[in-house]
Design a protein around this motif. Structure first.
Motif, short mmCIF file in Angstrom:
data_model
loop_
_atom_site.label_atom_id
_atom_site.label_comp_id
_atom_site.label_asym_id
_atom_site.label_seq_id
_atom_site.Cartn_x
_atom_site.Cartn_y
_atom_site.Cartn_z
N ILE A 372 0.84 -1.12 -0.10
CA ILE A 372 -0.03 -0.02 -0.09
C ILE A 372 0.95 1.40 0.11
O ILE A 372 1.62 1.34 0.94
CB ILE A 372 -0.91 0.18 1.44
CG1 ILE A 372 -1.74 -1.17 1.45
CG2 ILE A 372 -1.86 1.35 1.25
CD1 ILE A 372 -2.57 -1.41 2.48
N ARG A 373 0.84 1.93 -1.11
CA ARG A 373 1.45 3.14 -1.16
C ARG A 373 0.64 4.49 -0.36
O ARG A 373 -0.53 4.47 -0.72
CB ARG A 373 1.73 3.73 -2.48
CG ARG A 373 2.08 5.31 -2.48
CD ARG A 373 3.74 5.36 -2.38
NE ARG A 373 4.30 4.61 -3.24
CZ ARG A 373 5.65 4.29 -3.19
NH1 ARG A 373 6.49 4.82 -2.01
NH2 ARG A 373 6.52 3.71 -3.89
N HIS A 374 1.10 4.93 0.68
CA HIS A 374 0.32 5.97 1.40
C HIS A 374 1.46 7.47 1.39
O HIS A 374 2.47 7.21 0.84
CB HIS A 374 0.20 5.64 2.75
CG HIS A 374 1.14 5.18 3.58
ND1 HIS A 374 2.21 6.26 4.10
CD2 HIS A 374 1.67 3.97 4.01
CE1 HIS A 374 3.01 5.40 4.88
NE2 HIS A 374 2.91 3.99 4.75
N PRO A 375 1.04 8.64 1.86
CA PRO A 375 1.89 9.64 1.80
C PRO A 375 3.09 9.59 2.54
O PRO A 375 3.89 10.39 2.06
CB PRO A 375 0.75 10.92 2.62
CG PRO A 375 -0.61 10.49 2.51
CD PRO A 375 -0.53 8.82 2.34
N GLY A 376 3.24 8.57 3.57
CA GLY A 376 4.55 8.38 4.03
C GLY A 376 5.48 7.28 3.32
O GLY A 376 6.74 7.13 3.90
N GLY A 377 4.95 6.65 2.42
CA GLY A 377 5.80 5.57 1.89
C GLY A 377 4.84 4.30 1.72
O GLY A 377 3.77 4.49 1.11
N VAL A 378 5.46 3.06 1.85
CA VAL A 378 4.70 1.88 1.52
C VAL A 378 4.66 1.12 2.85
O VAL A 378 5.67 0.86 3.55
CB VAL A 378 5.55 1.14 0.51
CG1 VAL A 378 4.96 -0.35 0.05
CG2 VAL A 378 5.45 2.01 -1.05
N VAL A 379 3.68 0.35 3.04
CA VAL A 379 3.43 -0.70 3.97
C VAL A 379 2.77 -2.06 3.61
O VAL A 379 2.21 -1.87 2.32
CB VAL A 379 2.50 -0.14 5.08
CG1 VAL A 379 1.17 0.18 4.44
CG2 VAL A 379 2.44 -1.09 6.32
N GLU A 380 3.33 -2.96 3.83
CA GLU A 380 2.65 -4.37 3.32
C GLU A 380 1.68 -4.83 4.41
O GLU A 380 1.99 -4.99 5.61
CB GLU A 380 4.06 -5.12 3.08
CG GLU A 380 4.74 -4.83 1.88
CD GLU A 380 5.76 -5.84 1.62
OE1 GLU A 380 6.23 -6.45 2.47
OE2 GLU A 380 6.21 -5.66 0.60
N VAL A 381 0.66 -5.22 3.94
CA VAL A 381 -0.39 -6.03 5.12
C VAL A 381 -0.71 -7.40 4.29
O VAL A 381 -0.65 -7.53 2.87
CB VAL A 381 -1.61 -5.09 5.29
CG1 VAL A 381 -1.21 -3.55 5.87
CG2 VAL A 381 -2.19 -4.91 4.15
N GLY A 382 -1.30 -8.28 5.30
CA GLY A 382 -1.59 -9.44 4.97
C GLY A 382 -2.93 -9.94 5.62
O GLY A 382 -3.12 -9.50 6.42
N ALA A 383 -3.89 -10.93 4.61
CA ALA A 383 -4.97 -11.19 5.29
C ALA A 383 -5.03 -12.69 4.87
O ALA A 383 -4.80 -13.21 3.78
CB ALA A 383 -6.32 -10.50 4.53
N GLU A 384 -5.59 -13.42 5.81
CA GLU A 384 -5.82 -14.97 5.58
C GLU A 384 -7.41 -15.07 5.51
O GLU A 384 -8.01 -14.80 6.63
CB GLU A 384 -5.27 -15.84 6.76
CG GLU A 384 -5.20 -17.03 6.44
CD GLU A 384 -4.51 -18.13 7.48
OE1 GLU A 384 -4.72 -19.24 7.79
OE2 GLU A 384 -4.07 -17.29 8.38
N MET A 385 -7.86 -15.89 4.85
CA MET A 385 -9.25 -15.91 4.49
C MET A 385 -9.46 -17.61 4.42
O MET A 385 -8.72 -18.35 4.18
CB MET A 385 -9.84 -15.64 2.95
CG MET A 385 -9.25 -14.25 2.62
SD MET A 385 -9.94 -12.82 3.58
CE MET A 385 -11.73 -12.76 3.10
N ASP A 386 -10.51 -17.97 4.87
CA ASP A 386 -10.86 -19.38 4.77
C ASP A 386 -11.76 -19.72 3.39
O ASP A 386 -11.83 -18.90 2.50
CB ASP A 386 -11.86 -19.89 6.14
CG ASP A 386 -13.20 -19.33 6.22
OD1 ASP A 386 -13.61 -18.91 5.13
OD2 ASP A 386 -13.65 -19.30 7.34
N ASN A 387 -11.84 -21.06 3.36
CA ASN A 387 -12.65 -21.61 2.19
C ASN A 387 -13.95 -20.90 1.76
O ASN A 387 -14.48 -20.59 0.83
CB ASN A 387 -12.68 -23.00 2.09
CG ASN A 387 -11.54 -23.54 1.86
OD1 ASN A 387 -10.36 -23.08 1.60
ND2 ASN A 387 -11.36 -24.87 2.29
N GLN A 388 -14.75 -20.35 2.87
CA GLN A 388 -15.95 -19.91 2.69
C GLN A 388 -15.84 -18.17 2.53
O GLN A 388 -17.13 -17.53 2.61
CB GLN A 388 -16.92 -20.02 3.99
CG GLN A 388 -17.30 -21.57 4.01
CD GLN A 388 -16.15 -22.48 4.33
OE1 GLN A 388 -15.47 -22.55 5.21
NE2 GLN A 388 -16.33 -23.55 3.52
N GLY A 389 -14.78 -17.66 2.66
CA GLY A 389 -14.60 -16.18 2.48
C GLY A 389 -14.49 -15.54 3.65
O GLY A 389 -14.66 -14.38 3.81
#
Length: 410
Positions: A372-389
């Motif tokens: 994610i590019r924001h006004p201060g730089g870049v941050v990385e985020v992650g999300a884990e989903m199950d098979n049902q969303g």
């Protein structure tokens, strides 16, 4: 006029100050000053307090917190009479204490409540959480002897603390480097391991893991049941416009709109940068936020929740980002990105047909971290989903630093 400075030969200590503490007539029994720590977590700073040092009646907390931060400062907006700094990212307080018996039996180590303190007004908002300061709850709890970290031995020794946020009723795990000193494990924050955008220098990483973050305020990941909605708002020039939005509630509720939609509504050409400090832009986004809040079933007049953010594509030569975000907090453009908004975006990008999913389509492979590019730089985020969303967890790396420990006057 002559100013006199009186010095004492008695060494300063928190105990000696508290022994002679003044008490407020309206809050009898609450020490003034209060023991406190001033900590940086991610791109925010805040005061950390023990819950036991505050009144059991939470309706009395506001007066204490406003005094600590120097609010309201309606004339100048600088909070020079307190610990605040005139921007929302440093006008924050975390109250930390032991878990309830029910939470303790469920494996929670410590509980906390987050307060967003108004700058120009007397509003103290408890409706949401601060993702950045959440990274320092475990460190503070271990430093203060509230709990022991759960130790894992590997290439590096780490400690984990399971925290519970009372604002959103969600569990958030903190994992950080520890070292054995004096027979106990203590957090290590000064190891030069990593850096985060918006903060100079390097520090050891703190892993934030938001467990089952969906429905932090509304009880649903998509409060309207739809990945996209349209809101019609009145603009400052008496026109009306319709903008597409995605209303997503993960870690904190957020109203996402698009760069293209905002440009179309305000008549801003593609080649012209959007001035996010210009009144017409700020006013339009606040109206979008309020309209989104109503659709989410939230109070539109509560500025802290939901947040509003504009999504757009990175420039053609930007190979480090998948999406660009400009997020507002308490009506002001955030200089980085509120971490709960960044995490919410990470989750939203995994939900088909949302504006976030559309914005990153083709820019990353499934399962990769979202850049994610924001006004201060870049941050990385992650999300884990199950098979049902459903969302199992949302993760991000932060750093933190101890800035001060002592007492704070209110």
């Amino acid at each position: 006029m002559t100013s006199l400075l009186y010095l004492t030969r008695t060494p300063f200590s928190v105990t000696s100050v508290l022994r002679h503490a003044r008490h407020s007539s309206s809050l009898a029994g609450v020490a003034n000053p209060l023991p406190a720590s001033f900590l940086r977590g991610g791109t925010s700073k805040g005061i950390f307090l023990h819950r036991a040092h505050l009144p059991p009646d939470r309706s009395q907390w506001d007066a204490v917190f406003l005094g600590i931060m120097g609010s309201p400062d309606a004339q100048y907006g600088r909070q020079l009479n307190g610990m605040g700094g005139g921007v929302s990212s440093v006008s924050k307080i975390c109250v930390v204490g032991p878990p309830s018996e029910a939470h303790k039996s469920a494996g929670i180590d410590v509980e906390y409540t987050f307060a967003q303190v108004g700058i120009r007004d007397s509003v103290v908002d408890y409706s949401g959480n601060c993702g950045n300061l959440s990274s320092m709850i475990g460190v503070f709890a271990v430093d203060e002897g509230m709990c022991l970290p759960r130790i894992s031995q590997g290439a590096k020794t780490t400690g984990a603390v399971r925290t519970f946020n009372s604002n959103t009723n969600k569990r958030i795990d903190n994992t950080f480097l520890v070292a054995e000193r004096g027979g106990r494990f203590v957090p290590v924050l000064d190891a030069e391991q990593t850096s985060i955008a918006g903060v100079p220098g390097r520090a050891s990483p703190i892993l934030l893991d938001f467990i089952a973050p969906s429905g932090a305020r509304t009880g649903r990941l998509l409060p309207t049941g739809r990945p996209q909605d349209a809101v019609r708002v009145a603009l400052s020039d008496s026109r009306e416009a319709t903008l597409p939005v995605s209303l997503v509630d993960a870690t904190n509720p957020t109203v996402f709109t698009s760069d293209r939609g905002l440009r179309s509504a305000l008549g801003i050409p593609d080649r012209v940068p959007i001035d996010y400090a210009e009144f017409g832009v700020v006013d339009a986004l606040e109206r979008v936020r309020q309209a989104g809040a109503r659709l989410m079933g939230l109070d539109p007049l509560t500025q802290a929740q939901p947040k509003v953010a504009v999504l757009g594509p990175p420039s053609p030569d930007d190979v480090d980002a998948d999406v660009v975000i400009n997020a507002f907090s308490m009506g002001v453009l955030h200089r980085a990105v509120p971490m709960t908004v960044g995490l919410c975006l990470g989750v939203a990008a995994c939900v088909p047909r949302t504006l976030a999913s559309d914005a990153v389509r083709g820019r990353r492979d499934a399962g990769e971290l979202l850049r994610i590019r924001h006004p201060g730089g870049v941050v990385e985020v992650g999300a884990e989903m199950d098979n049902q969303g459903a969302v199992r967890s949302a993760r991000v790396i932060r750093t933190g630093r101890r800035l001060m420990k002592g007492v704070v006057w209110w």
